[in-house]
Write a protein that holds these residues in place. Structure first.
Motif, PDB file in Angstrom:
ATOM      1  N   LYS A   1       0.809  -1.213   0.000  1.00  0.00           N
ATOM      2  CA  LYS A   1       0.000   0.000   0.000  1.00  0.00           C
ATOM      3  C   LYS A   1       0.842   1.262   0.000  1.00  0.00           C
ATOM      4  CE  LYS A   1      -4.015  -2.076   2.261  1.00  0.00           C
ATOM      5  NZ  LYS A   1      -4.977  -2.011   3.397  1.00  0.00           N
ATOM      6  N   GLY A   2       2.059   1.168   0.494  1.00  0.00           N
ATOM      7  CA  GLY A   2       2.928   2.333   0.528  1.00  0.00           C
ATOM      8  C   GLY A   2       3.968   2.204   1.625  1.00  0.00           C
ATOM      9  N   ASP A   3       5.151   2.764   1.379  1.00  0.00           N
ATOM     10  CA  ASP A   3       6.210   2.737   2.377  1.00  0.00           C
ATOM     11  C   ASP A   3       7.257   3.801   2.051  1.00  0.00           C
ATOM     12  OD1 ASP A   3       6.582   1.270   4.813  1.00  0.00           O
ATOM     13  OD2 ASP A   3       6.037  -0.527   3.673  1.00  0.00           O
ATOM     14  N   PHE A   4       8.195   3.968   3.001  1.00  0.00           N
ATOM     15  CA  PHE A   4       9.223   4.983   2.863  1.00  0.00           C
ATOM     16  C   PHE A   4      10.508   4.423   2.272  1.00  0.00           C
ATOM     17  CE2 PHE A   4       6.453   6.692   6.126  1.00  0.00           C
ATOM     18  CZ  PHE A   4       6.340   8.021   5.756  1.00  0.00           C
ATOM     19  N   PHE A   5      11.162   5.251   1.450  1.00  0.00           N
ATOM     20  CA  PHE A   5      12.420   4.910   0.824  1.00  0.00           C
ATOM     21  C   PHE A   5      13.323   6.140   0.859  1.00  0.00           C
ATOM     22  CE2 PHE A   5       9.101   2.295  -0.804  1.00  0.00           C
ATOM     23  CZ  PHE A   5       9.661   1.054  -1.046  1.00  0.00           C
ATOM     24  N   ALA A   6      14.577   5.949   0.486  1.00  0.00           N
ATOM     25  CA  ALA A   6      15.491   7.081   0.411  1.00  0.00           C
ATOM     26  C   ALA A   6      16.590   6.788  -0.582  1.00  0.00           C
ATOM     27  CB  ALA A   6      16.085   7.391   1.784  1.00  0.00           C
ATOM     28  N   LEU A   7      17.086   7.853  -1.204  1.00  0.00           N
ATOM     29  CA  LEU A   7      18.287   7.800  -2.028  1.00  0.00           C
ATOM     30  C   LEU A   7      19.390   8.505  -1.256  1.00  0.00           C
ATOM     31  CD1 LEU A   7      16.953   8.671  -5.602  1.00  0.00           C
ATOM     32  CD2 LEU A   7      17.554   6.410  -4.698  1.00  0.00           C
ATOM     33  N   VAL A   8      20.548   7.856  -1.149  1.00  0.00           N
ATOM     34  CA  VAL A   8      21.648   8.394  -0.351  1.00  0.00           C
ATOM     35  C   VAL A   8      22.922   8.416  -1.180  1.00  0.00           C
ATOM     36  CG1 VAL A   8      22.921   8.234   1.811  1.00  0.00           C
ATOM     37  CG2 VAL A   8      20.586   7.337   1.685  1.00  0.00           C
ATOM     38  N   LEU A   9      23.550   9.593  -1.258  1.00  0.00           N
ATOM     39  CA  LEU A   9      24.833   9.711  -1.937  1.00  0.00           C
ATOM     40  C   LEU A   9      25.947   9.148  -1.050  1.00  0.00           C
ATOM     41  CD1 LEU A   9      24.638  13.296  -3.488  1.00  0.00           C
ATOM     42  CD2 LEU A   9      24.596  11.107  -4.707  1.00  0.00           C
ATOM     43  N   PRO A  10      27.096   8.792  -1.631  1.00  0.00           N
ATOM     44  CA  PRO A  10      28.212   8.294  -0.820  1.00  0.00           C
ATOM     45  C   PRO A  10      28.648   9.260   0.274  1.00  0.00           C
ATOM     46  CG  PRO A  10      28.595   7.767  -3.125  1.00  0.00           C
ATOM     47  CD  PRO A  10      27.368   8.642  -3.086  1.00  0.00           C
ATOM     48  N   ASN A  11      28.422  10.580   0.086  1.00  0.00           N
ATOM     49  CA  ASN A  11      28.793  11.552   1.121  1.00  0.00           C
ATOM     50  C   ASN A  11      27.747  11.674   2.222  1.00  0.00           C
ATOM     51  OD1 ASN A  11      26.703  13.014  -0.012  1.00  0.00           O
ATOM     52  ND2 ASN A  11      27.988  14.666  -0.804  1.00  0.00           N
ATOM     53  N   GLY A  12      26.672  10.884   2.144  1.00  0.00           N
ATOM     54  CA  GLY A  12      25.643  10.887   3.185  1.00  0.00           C
ATOM     55  C   GLY A  12      24.455  11.781   2.903  1.00  0.00           C
ATOM     56  N   ASP A  13      24.536  12.637   1.894  1.00  0.00           N
ATOM     57  CA  ASP A  13      23.398  13.496   1.563  1.00  0.00           C
ATOM     58  C   ASP A  13      22.231  12.612   1.129  1.00  0.00           C
ATOM     59  OD1 ASP A  13      22.186  15.904   1.463  1.00  0.00           O
ATOM     60  OD2 ASP A  13      23.218  16.631  -0.341  1.00  0.00           O
ATOM     61  N   ILE A  14      21.020  12.970   1.568  1.00  0.00           N
ATOM     62  CA  ILE A  14      19.896  12.042   1.439  1.00  0.00           C
ATOM     63  C   ILE A  14      18.625  12.757   0.998  1.00  0.00           C
ATOM     64  CG2 ILE A  14      19.327  12.311   3.882  1.00  0.00           C
ATOM     65  CD1 ILE A  14      18.398   9.407   3.917  1.00  0.00           C
ATOM     66  N   ILE A  15      17.818  12.045   0.233  1.00  0.00           N
ATOM     67  CA  ILE A  15      16.460  12.485  -0.097  1.00  0.00           C
ATOM     68  C   ILE A  15      15.509  11.365   0.303  1.00  0.00           C
ATOM     69  CG2 ILE A  15      14.839  12.822  -1.997  1.00  0.00           C
ATOM     70  CD1 ILE A  15      16.807  14.544  -3.377  1.00  0.00           C
TER      71      ILE A  15
END
Length: 373
Positions: free
Chosen positions: A75-89
């Motif tokens: 139904k839906g869940d949380f995800f994230a994209l993370v750069l090697p330097n730790g910056d995240i969306i």
């Protein structure tokens, strides 16, 4: 920061391939396409209520050509994209979502754009505002290092107003998006290492978010975790003898405002707070002060005598005094989670903790705000 918020993810996801694919493979029901210039790779993670869990790595093609990640959610869940330097969306994926993320590794979380998901866009809007607020804060800090002393109050007022505006924005965001998982990001928002919302003093806001998640996303892992968090605001009951040898329960005071005062006869800062407590006791007769002594440490020869003599010497015998004379080994230290004294807990008539560890004028002001006198 928003990147440190607890969020949940219960998806089973597999990296299928790279490129701009418009179709979602069979068995999957969402996609995340990342086009990040200046980055060779980016990590896809799930974030449970307790931690981030790495899932896979997307490798950027030449000239920023993107890579696509496919997965499945019920139904839906949380995800994230993370750069090697730790910056995240952070983002929230629902079935049929096709998310496109365009950005640069230089300012990824600050300016990257998301499309293809309403809730993820809400999260990005909140993040955009947060970065704008940080920029304003840093400008005020920089100004504070250059102005003359006679203008320092003006700078401080600017900072205070920024904090007020930030809180007002978050309140409006929660109200405008109630029922959306994006409100979790708002309720956990932190600036200057200080949470914008405190579980105890802002319980109503936490409950508003928790209740709405339970209605709209009852199976989301964060819903159960969030509502479990709410239970931490309930004051744990305990039983202890008073200075007359009678057993007293904390629940005996249900229906009244209670100030729990943890102290000891050997604690100088605790003893110094006695005049303040006496003044509060006189000014607010409807408030029950319950002083719990942590006397009984291994260095005390006569802890009970020390405790009783301190009550008499400080002239504070007019309210309830409790102790199990176990010192730091007393179970109440673990129940209320403190390691030093003095330590105060304010409890509402409903038996809910509304403030912890307030001292001096801050304690007096808080009591005044709650008892309206």
């Amino acid at each position: 920061m928003i990147k440190h918020i607890f969020l949940g993810l219960i998806a089973s996801i597999l990296l299928i391939g790279c490129g701009n694919s418009n179709s979602i493979p069979e068995g999957k029901n969402f996609s995340i396409e990342a086009n990040i210039t200046g980055a060779d790779s980016i990590f896809v993670v799930k974030i449970t209520p307790e931690s981030r869990v790495p899932l896979d790595t997307l490798f950027m093609g030449e000239e920023g050509k993107g890579a696509t990640y496919y997965g499945h959610v019920d139904k839906g869940d949380f995800f994230a994209l993370v750069l090697p330097n730790g910056d995240i969306i952070n983002m929230f994926l629902e079935p049929t979502d096709k998310i496109l993320v365009n950005g640069s590794s230089d300012d990824f979380s600050a300016v990257a754009n998301i499309s293809g998901s309403k809730i993820s866009q809400e999260i990005r809007d909140l993040d955009f505002y947060f970065h704008e607020t940080l920029h304003k804060r840093d400008s005020i800090y920089k100004l504070a290092g250059t102005v003359d002393q006679d203008r320092y109050k003006e700078v401080q007022d600017s900072f205070n107003q920024l904090s007020l505006n930030h809180r007002a924005y978050l309140e409006k965001f929660i109200k405008d998006h109630i029922g959306s998982p994006s409100t979790i990001f708002a309720i956990y928002n932190v600036i200057n290492q200080t949470p914008a919302f405190d579980l105890y003093q802002d319980y109503e806001w936490f409950k508003m978010v928790g209740d709405s998640l339970y209605v709209d996303y009852p199976e989301l892992s964060h819903t159960g975790f969030f509502n479990k968090l709410l239970s931490q605001a309930d004051a744990p009951n305990f039983s202890m003898e008073n200075d007359k040898g009678e057993v007293v329960n904390l629940t005996d005071f249900r229906g009244k405002w209670v100030l729990l005062d943890f102290w000891a006869s050997w604690c100088k800062p605790c003893r110094a707070q006695a005049p303040l407590l006496k003044n509060i006791h006189t000014k607010y007769p409807d408030l029950e002060i319950v002083s719990v002594s942590i006397d009984g440490g291994p260095r005390q020869k006569n802890p009970k005598s020390d405790w009783l003599n301190a009550i008499k010497d400080d002239g504070i015998a007019d309210w309830t005094h409790l102790s199990d004379l176990q010192g730091g080994d007393s179970p109440v230290t673990r129940l209320f989670g403190f390691t030093s004294i003095p330590f105060t807990v304010v409890i509402s008539p409903e038996g809910r903790i509304v403030a912890k560890n307030l001292r001096g004028s801050n304690l007096a002001l808080f009591i005044s705000s709650r008892l309206k006198k």
